[in-house]
Design a protein around this motif. Sequence first.
Motif, PDB file in Angstrom:
ATOM      1  N   LEU A  28       0.814  -1.214   0.000  1.00  0.00           N
ATOM      2  CA  LEU A  28       0.000   0.000   0.000  1.00  0.00           C
ATOM      3  C   LEU A  28       0.852   1.271   0.000  1.00  0.00           C
ATOM      4  O   LEU A  28       0.317   2.375  -0.080  1.00  0.00           O
ATOM      5  CB  LEU A  28      -0.956  -0.010   1.190  1.00  0.00           C
ATOM      6  N   SER A  79      -3.721   5.630  -6.344  1.00  0.00           N
ATOM      7  CA  SER A  79      -4.203   4.913  -5.163  1.00  0.00           C
ATOM      8  C   SER A  79      -5.074   3.716  -5.552  1.00  0.00           C
ATOM      9  O   SER A  79      -5.062   2.683  -4.878  1.00  0.00           O
ATOM     10  CB  SER A  79      -4.985   5.856  -4.249  1.00  0.00           C
ATOM     11  N   SER A 125      -2.798   0.902  -6.197  1.00  0.00           N
ATOM     12  CA  SER A 125      -2.265   0.403  -4.931  1.00  0.00           C
ATOM     13  C   SER A 125      -3.234  -0.586  -4.301  1.00  0.00           C
ATOM     14  O   SER A 125      -2.855  -1.679  -3.860  1.00  0.00           O
ATOM     15  CB  SER A 125      -2.011   1.575  -3.977  1.00  0.00           C
ATOM     16  N   VAL A 126      -4.508  -0.231  -4.299  1.00  0.00           N
ATOM     17  CA  VAL A 126      -5.539  -1.101  -3.742  1.00  0.00           C
ATOM     18  C   VAL A 126      -5.706  -2.357  -4.598  1.00  0.00           C
ATOM     19  O   VAL A 126      -5.860  -3.464  -4.071  1.00  0.00           O
ATOM     20  CB  VAL A 126      -6.876  -0.345  -3.624  1.00  0.00           C
ATOM     21  N   ARG A 127      -5.680  -2.193  -5.930  1.00  0.00           N
ATOM     22  CA  ARG A 127      -5.785  -3.351  -6.826  1.00  0.00           C
ATOM     23  C   ARG A 127      -4.671  -4.357  -6.551  1.00  0.00           C
ATOM     24  O   ARG A 127      -4.915  -5.571  -6.473  1.00  0.00           O
ATOM     25  CB  ARG A 127      -5.690  -2.915  -8.292  1.00  0.00           C
ATOM     26  N   LYS A 162      -5.209  -6.106  -3.216  1.00  0.00           N
ATOM     27  CA  LYS A 162      -6.342  -7.038  -3.303  1.00  0.00           C
ATOM     28  C   LYS A 162      -5.943  -8.332  -4.006  1.00  0.00           C
ATOM     29  O   LYS A 162      -6.291  -9.433  -3.547  1.00  0.00           O
ATOM     30  CB  LYS A 162      -7.507  -6.372  -4.040  1.00  0.00           C
TER      31      LYS A 162
END
Length: 292
Positions: free
Chosen positions: A126, A132, A135-137, A140
């Motif tokens: 992260l 962003s 980053s989340v992808r 996940k």
Amino acid sequence: MTEMFEQYLVQIEESLEKSCPRPNSGSLTTPVEESMRYSLLLGGKRIRPVMVLAFCQLCGGDPQRALPFACAVEMVHTYSLIHDDLPCMDDDDLRRGKPTNHKVYGEAMALLAGDGLLTKAFETALAFEGPSADSVRGAKVLAQCAGASGMVGGQCIDLDSEGKEVDLPLLREMDEGKTVALISAACQMGCIAAGAGEEVLEKARHYAEGVGMAFQIRDDILDVLGDAQTLGKNVGMDSVRDKRNYVSLLGVEESQKLVDDFTAQAENALNDFSGDTSFLRDLARSLATREK
């Protein structure tokens, strides 16, 4: 391939060192931080983080920017090895040519070190400095591939299969979890670091499936034909634990044919990429014939 691999390796080792610095003198958390560093910086092939950087570059991104993803994948991989070596799992005492974590720091601290690396992995992922959403992808994808539907699930099947008859479909399902899943995370996260979409990630998953299955079957072969000094880990352990693998079901020759077939699958998956795929092709071929 060797020169580019070494370039990637230097970047990865420097980033891993920075991401897991030496603990402050006198800190009460020093034991677990030292235990984490011991296994993370012990060496290893670093195949997964290299794949992150290679796929990022293939998709037109800057590999330097993908380093947080690369380190995160290696942290998850290292945590899995620490836990895998524990007496309640595979009960091994040699990893990467050195005593396993619990042999140096004790079982309780090794357990905490694995937990620490797993959580540190997501903190690191992260910290990706791109959009962003990417980053989340990336985080996940790593979570999905490392959890019960991926690596942890594969290890569950592995443990539950000890001493039992196992057929090829079950063996395939197990290995797609415990080995292919994290390699798939690495390939996909490299693409994500370059801003690639789902269609590209699907191509990366096909490559990962081929390389990952080839890697695991070659590992089964080396468990029979390899030697501990070269591999940096004990051999013949599947037989000791009464575990079935591709060699015990098919023999060495047929197993190596499967390695070659899966390697061809990986190479074919690269045909749909427009960039220079030579490094990833060479990497797949080298893993198919590796001796350690």
